[in-house]
Scaffold this motif. Structure first.
Motif, PDB file in Angstrom:
ATOM      1  N   ILE A 126      -3.589 -22.664  -4.482  1.00  0.00           N
ATOM      2  CA  ILE A 126      -3.229 -21.668  -5.462  1.00  0.00           C
ATOM      3  C   ILE A 126      -1.895 -21.080  -5.034  1.00  0.00           C
ATOM      4  N   THR A 127      -0.960 -21.018  -5.954  1.00  0.00           N
ATOM      5  CA  THR A 127       0.314 -20.364  -5.665  1.00  0.00           C
ATOM      6  C   THR A 127       0.399 -19.080  -6.478  1.00  0.00           C
ATOM      7  N   TYR A 128       0.564 -17.983  -5.779  1.00  0.00           N
ATOM      8  CA  TYR A 128       0.775 -16.690  -6.429  1.00  0.00           C
ATOM      9  C   TYR A 128       2.271 -16.441  -6.459  1.00  0.00           C
ATOM     10  N   HIS A 129       2.804 -16.099  -7.621  1.00  0.00           N
ATOM     11  CA  HIS A 129       4.194 -15.705  -7.770  1.00  0.00           C
ATOM     12  C   HIS A 129       4.178 -14.191  -7.946  1.00  0.00           C
ATOM     13  N   ILE A 130       4.602 -13.474  -6.935  1.00  0.00           N
ATOM     14  CA  ILE A 130       4.580 -12.017  -6.952  1.00  0.00           C
ATOM     15  C   ILE A 130       5.984 -11.541  -7.300  1.00  0.00           C
ATOM     16  N   GLN A 131       6.148 -11.015  -8.499  1.00  0.00           N
ATOM     17  CA  GLN A 131       7.463 -10.558  -8.943  1.00  0.00           C
ATOM     18  C   GLN A 131       7.517  -9.039  -8.833  1.00  0.00           C
ATOM     19  N   TYR A 132       8.624  -8.544  -8.303  1.00  0.00           N
ATOM     20  CA  TYR A 132       8.819  -7.098  -8.215  1.00  0.00           C
ATOM     21  C   TYR A 132      10.219  -6.745  -8.687  1.00  0.00           C
ATOM     22  N   SER A 133      10.359  -5.522  -9.162  1.00  0.00           N
ATOM     23  CA  SER A 133      11.656  -5.030  -9.619  1.00  0.00           C
ATOM     24  C   SER A 133      11.679  -3.514  -9.482  1.00  0.00           C
ATOM     25  N   ALA A 159      13.689  -4.438   0.258  1.00  0.00           N
ATOM     26  CA  ALA A 159      14.436  -3.267  -0.203  1.00  0.00           C
ATOM     27  C   ALA A 159      14.429  -3.336  -1.725  1.00  0.00           C
ATOM     28  N   LEU A 160      14.088  -2.249  -2.373  1.00  0.00           N
ATOM     29  CA  LEU A 160      14.093  -2.185  -3.833  1.00  0.00           C
ATOM     30  C   LEU A 160      15.425  -1.604  -4.284  1.00  0.00           C
ATOM     31  N   VAL A 161      16.222  -2.425  -4.921  1.00  0.00           N
ATOM     32  CA  VAL A 161      17.533  -2.022  -5.404  1.00  0.00           C
ATOM     33  C   VAL A 161      17.443  -1.832  -6.919  1.00  0.00           C
ATOM     34  N   PRO A 162      17.920  -0.687  -7.454  1.00  0.00           N
ATOM     35  CA  PRO A 162      17.846  -0.449  -8.899  1.00  0.00           C
ATOM     36  C   PRO A 162      18.399  -1.626  -9.712  1.00  0.00           C
ATOM     37  N   GLY A 163      17.614  -2.050 -10.695  1.00  0.00           N
ATOM     38  CA  GLY A 163      18.015  -3.126 -11.590  1.00  0.00           C
ATOM     39  C   GLY A 163      17.819  -4.525 -11.032  1.00  0.00           C
ATOM     40  N   GLN A 164      17.364  -4.634  -9.809  1.00  0.00           N
ATOM     41  CA  GLN A 164      17.187  -5.944  -9.193  1.00  0.00           C
ATOM     42  C   GLN A 164      15.720  -6.369  -9.249  1.00  0.00           C
ATOM     43  N   SER A 165      15.489  -7.670  -9.411  1.00  0.00           N
ATOM     44  CA  SER A 165      14.128  -8.187  -9.351  1.00  0.00           C
ATOM     45  C   SER A 165      14.126  -9.413  -8.448  1.00  0.00           C
ATOM     46  N   ASN A 166      12.966  -9.742  -7.943  1.00  0.00           N
ATOM     47  CA  ASN A 166      12.828 -10.883  -7.051  1.00  0.00           C
ATOM     48  C   ASN A 166      11.399 -11.402  -7.149  1.00  0.00           C
ATOM     49  N   THR A 167      11.199 -12.632  -6.705  1.00  0.00           N
ATOM     50  CA  THR A 167       9.878 -13.243  -6.722  1.00  0.00           C
ATOM     51  C   THR A 167       9.536 -13.749  -5.332  1.00  0.00           C
ATOM     52  N   LEU A 168       8.325 -13.464  -4.903  1.00  0.00           N
ATOM     53  CA  LEU A 168       7.790 -13.936  -3.634  1.00  0.00           C
ATOM     54  C   LEU A 168       6.668 -14.920  -3.953  1.00  0.00           C
ATOM     55  N   ASP A 169       6.612 -16.022  -3.243  1.00  0.00           N
ATOM     56  CA  ASP A 169       5.550 -17.009  -3.464  1.00  0.00           C
ATOM     57  C   ASP A 169       4.601 -17.012  -2.283  1.00  0.00           C
ATOM     58  N   LEU A 170       3.325 -16.948  -2.597  1.00  0.00           N
ATOM     59  CA  LEU A 170       2.266 -17.007  -1.593  1.00  0.00           C
ATOM     60  C   LEU A 170       1.348 -18.158  -1.963  1.00  0.00           C
ATOM     61  N   VAL A 171       1.156 -19.082  -1.026  1.00  0.00           N
ATOM     62  CA  VAL A 171       0.279 -20.226  -1.260  1.00  0.00           C
ATOM     63  C   VAL A 171      -0.981 -20.039  -0.426  1.00  0.00           C
ATOM     64  N   ALA A 172      -2.126 -20.125  -1.082  1.00  0.00           N
ATOM     65  CA  ALA A 172      -3.418 -19.988  -0.414  1.00  0.00           C
ATOM     66  C   ALA A 172      -4.339 -21.105  -0.882  1.00  0.00           C
ATOM     67  N   GLN A 173      -5.292 -21.448  -0.045  1.00  0.00           N
ATOM     68  CA  GLN A 173      -6.280 -22.467  -0.404  1.00  0.00           C
ATOM     69  C   GLN A 173      -7.579 -21.772  -0.774  1.00  0.00           C
ATOM     70  N   TYR A 174      -8.097 -22.118  -1.950  1.00  0.00           N
ATOM     71  CA  TYR A 174      -9.377 -21.569  -2.406  1.00  0.00           C
ATOM     72  C   TYR A 174     -10.490 -22.404  -1.799  1.00  0.00           C
ATOM     73  N   THR A 175     -11.394 -21.768  -1.071  1.00  0.00           N
ATOM     74  CA  THR A 175     -12.455 -22.489  -0.362  1.00  0.00           C
ATOM     75  C   THR A 175     -13.671 -22.782  -1.237  1.00  0.00           C
ATOM     76  N   GLY A 176     -13.772 -22.126  -2.377  1.00  0.00           N
ATOM     77  CA  GLY A 176     -14.922 -22.344  -3.253  1.00  0.00           C
ATOM     78  C   GLY A 176     -16.056 -21.374  -3.012  1.00  0.00           C
ATOM     79  N   THR A 177     -15.981 -20.586  -1.951  1.00  0.00           N
ATOM     80  CA  THR A 177     -17.007 -19.610  -1.652  1.00  0.00           C
ATOM     81  C   THR A 177     -16.326 -18.299  -1.304  1.00  0.00           C
TER      82      THR A 177
END
Length: 108
Positions: free
Chosen positions: A1-8, A51-69
């Motif tokens: 699973i890849t989570y795309h975490i976007q912040y601005s 650092a949160l800069v006014p008007g700026q956005s960025n995306t962080l990717d987190l990859v995790a494995q789902y175990t099913g339980t």
């Protein structure tokens, strides 16, 4: 699973020493992140210093494995600045269900 975490930042002040953190619930195992992050296995916590800069956005990717339980897990990412959680994002995942449809082809 890849989570795309976007912040601005919609504010007018640069927020230095902010962080995005994500404590992986049981059922998700850490694989990788981009850009580079910190991961603490005992607490299952992933975090990026930002650092949160006014008007700026960025995306962080987190990859995790789902175990099913367990059957469904809910992951939460938090934006933290000045020791306060300013924003949270929740996302739930469960097992993939497969449906098989028979397809018949006829030669004409």
């Amino acid at each position: 699973i890849t989570y795309h975490i976007q912040y601005s930042s919609a504010g007018n002040v640069i927020a230095v020493a902010a962080a995005i953190s994500d404590v992986l619930p049981v059922g998700l195992n850490f694989v990788s992140c981009n850009p580079a992050c910190n991961y603490d296995p005992p607490s299952r916590t992933v975090w990026w210093g930002i650092a949160l800069v006014p008007g700026q956005s960025n995306t962080l990717d987190l990859v995790a494995q789902y175990t099913g339980t367990p059957n469904i897990v809910t992951n939460v990412a938090n934006l933290i600045w000045g020791g306060t959680i300013w924003q949270s994002a929740h996302f739930s995942v469960g097992p993939v269900k497969r449906i098989y449809l028979p397809i018949a082809a006829r030669n004409h």
